[in-house]
Write a protein that holds these residues in place. Sequence first.
Motif, PDB file in Angstrom:
ATOM      1  N   VAL A 255       0.873  -1.174   0.000  1.00 43.74           N
ATOM      2  CA  VAL A 255       0.000   0.000   0.000  1.00 43.74           C
ATOM      3  C   VAL A 255       0.912   1.225   0.000  1.00 43.74           C
ATOM      4  O   VAL A 255       1.621   1.479   0.968  1.00 43.74           O
ATOM      5  CB  VAL A 255      -0.928   0.041   1.236  1.00 43.74           C
ATOM      6  CG1 VAL A 255      -1.820   1.282   1.167  1.00 43.74           C
ATOM      7  CG2 VAL A 255      -1.769  -1.222   1.323  1.00 43.74           C
ATOM      8  N   ASP A 256       0.911   1.955  -1.099  1.00 41.40           N
ATOM      9  CA  ASP A 256       1.756   3.139  -1.225  1.00 41.40           C
ATOM     10  C   ASP A 256       0.908   4.400  -1.102  1.00 41.40           C
ATOM     11  O   ASP A 256      -0.148   4.513  -1.738  1.00 41.40           O
ATOM     12  CB  ASP A 256       2.481   3.148  -2.574  1.00 41.40           C
ATOM     13  CG  ASP A 256       3.504   2.028  -2.686  1.00 41.40           C
ATOM     14  OD1 ASP A 256       4.135   1.710  -1.654  1.00 41.40           O
ATOM     15  OD2 ASP A 256       3.665   1.479  -3.787  1.00 41.40           O
ATOM     16  N   ILE A 257       1.379   5.342  -0.292  1.00 43.09           N
ATOM     17  CA  ILE A 257       0.729   6.644  -0.142  1.00 43.09           C
ATOM     18  C   ILE A 257       1.700   7.697  -0.647  1.00 43.09           C
ATOM     19  O   ILE A 257       2.822   7.805  -0.153  1.00 43.09           O
ATOM     20  CB  ILE A 257       0.354   6.917   1.322  1.00 43.09           C
ATOM     21  CG1 ILE A 257      -0.628   5.860   1.821  1.00 43.09           C
ATOM     22  CG2 ILE A 257      -0.255   8.306   1.459  1.00 43.09           C
ATOM     23  CD1 ILE A 257      -0.979   5.986   3.293  1.00 43.09           C
ATOM     24  N   GLU A 258       1.295   8.450  -1.649  1.00 39.86           N
ATOM     25  CA  GLU A 258       2.162   9.442  -2.271  1.00 39.86           C
ATOM     26  C   GLU A 258       1.588  10.835  -2.045  1.00 39.86           C
ATOM     27  O   GLU A 258       0.595  11.220  -2.654  1.00 39.86           O
ATOM     28  CB  GLU A 258       2.275   9.170  -3.780  1.00 39.86           C
ATOM     29  CG  GLU A 258       3.325   9.991  -4.495  1.00 39.86           C
ATOM     30  CD  GLU A 258       4.737   9.636  -4.054  1.00 39.86           C
ATOM     31  OE1 GLU A 258       5.564  10.559  -3.952  1.00 39.86           O
ATOM     32  OE2 GLU A 258       5.004   8.442  -3.806  1.00 39.86           O
ATOM     33  N   LEU A 259       2.220  11.572  -1.133  1.00 40.69           N
ATOM     34  CA  LEU A 259       1.788  12.943  -0.850  1.00 40.69           C
ATOM     35  C   LEU A 259       3.027  13.791  -0.585  1.00 40.69           C
ATOM     36  O   LEU A 259       3.432  13.988   0.560  1.00 40.69           O
ATOM     37  CB  LEU A 259       0.842  12.972   0.363  1.00 40.69           C
ATOM     38  CG  LEU A 259       0.194  14.329   0.667  1.00 40.69           C
ATOM     39  CD1 LEU A 259      -0.641  14.815  -0.506  1.00 40.69           C
ATOM     40  CD2 LEU A 259      -0.669  14.243   1.918  1.00 40.69           C
ATOM     41  N   PRO A 260       3.652  14.316  -1.644  1.00 46.74           N
ATOM     42  CA  PRO A 260       4.908  15.055  -1.472  1.00 46.74           C
ATOM     43  C   PRO A 260       4.715  16.382  -0.743  1.00 46.74           C
ATOM     44  O   PRO A 260       3.654  17.015  -0.806  1.00 46.74           O
ATOM     45  CB  PRO A 260       5.361  15.310  -2.923  1.00 46.74           C
ATOM     46  CG  PRO A 260       4.534  14.413  -3.775  1.00 46.74           C
ATOM     47  CD  PRO A 260       3.254  14.196  -3.046  1.00 46.74           C
ATOM     48  N   ASN A 261       5.774  16.797  -0.045  1.00 41.57           N
ATOM     49  CA  ASN A 261       5.871  18.141   0.544  1.00 41.57           C
ATOM     50  C   ASN A 261       4.810  18.442   1.590  1.00 41.57           C
ATOM     51  O   ASN A 261       4.408  19.593   1.776  1.00 41.57           O
ATOM     52  CB  ASN A 261       5.819  19.211  -0.561  1.00 41.57           C
ATOM     53  CG  ASN A 261       6.900  19.012  -1.606  1.00 41.57           C
ATOM     54  OD1 ASN A 261       8.043  18.711  -1.274  1.00 41.57           O
ATOM     55  ND2 ASN A 261       6.534  19.163  -2.869  1.00 41.57           N
ATOM     56  N   VAL A 262       4.325  17.414   2.268  1.00 40.88           N
ATOM     57  CA  VAL A 262       3.376  17.605   3.365  1.00 40.88           C
ATOM     58  C   VAL A 262       3.922  16.843   4.575  1.00 40.88           C
ATOM     59  O   VAL A 262       4.265  15.666   4.465  1.00 40.88           O
ATOM     60  CB  VAL A 262       1.964  17.097   3.016  1.00 40.88           C
ATOM     61  CG1 VAL A 262       1.035  17.234   4.221  1.00 40.88           C
ATOM     62  CG2 VAL A 262       1.403  17.868   1.821  1.00 40.88           C
TER      63      VAL A 262
END
Length: 372
Positions: A255-262
């Motif tokens: 399960v990958d969660i991709e949320l850059p710069n947060v």
Amino acid sequence: MSEPAGIPANPPSAVREHPAIRFPDVRPRRLRRAGWGALVAAAAASLALAFVPSPYVVEVPGPTFDTLGATDAGPLIEIDGAQTYPTEGELRLLTVAWFGSRDRPLSWVDVAQAYVDPARSIIPMDAAFPPQLTIEESNEAGRIDMQNSQQAAVAAALLHEGYDIESDVRVAGVIPDSPADGVLEEGDRILRVNGETAYDVYSIRASIAAVDGPTELDIERDGEPMTVEVTPLVEGDQRLVGIYPSHEFTFPFDVDIELPNVGGSSAGMMFALGIIDELTPGAMTAGTHWAGTGTVTALGDVGPISGIVQKMHGAVDAGASHFLAPVENCGDVVGHVPDGLTVLAVDTLDDAIAAIDAVAMNEDISGLPTCG
């Protein structure tokens, strides 16, 4: 009747106008001069104030992200190795942003303008940027908090769906000159804190907070078990030992969660809800636009966050009609709910799912917990 002794019957002629003599009235001119002087002084003071740095930052609504959607980097949540299902509506996580910093402090005029805006809050500089941490250390702490939040959210979602997982809690870093400096080392595996099993980062923090005095940690270093003791530093209502803890879980699929710069941990509950929605048949929201905030532990407990007033305004701006708030934040919610937003209070991940299901099925939600 005669006048009392010592007081003349008539006022002195110097202060009485003779019918044939007119004295110029200088009082209005003096008042005008005084008024203009006060205005000039006030203008000068305001101008000076505009350049005086304040010890505050201003917290404002930040960007929002739909955990069922995508960012410029791709799908926010991507599951590989398990059956997934189509979703509808939105499960939107929220952020806050700060105006001002130690390098670029706000003026008092900036602070005064924020005071009259209900979507903004004034925060002491030390609360936003702890003096004991450098900017780099604060950013690193935020990055680790986000990583931990995502891992805990995946664990909470999979445990909720009946999957088995294993956890590994370690020291990711030690803050120099903190109570833990010289006692704990990067890479130490934390087994128990004050006798309680260290299941994730949040259980560690809860165990430290629950005991006054020194904190006892059972750890494993280079394969060798040992017990160490650290006396936390007390700051306000927090007990800090001075480490960056992290946890890793062994999951049955990716399960990958991709949320850059947060950074930060407040999106945990919304990550978990998004994962559960994708793993279960049918759209959880039935098309309703939800927003929410709150940390989540691997065992599904929802915890409080900061900036909830700004996040409620951010939810409205993003088009959300319903909002999930941690029960422990209700004191900050009451009296600050924007028009058009229904706020429901939750203590666990199960509470959040029950609230979403009730709205999706058009049930009467008047009996659900609120912050009212």
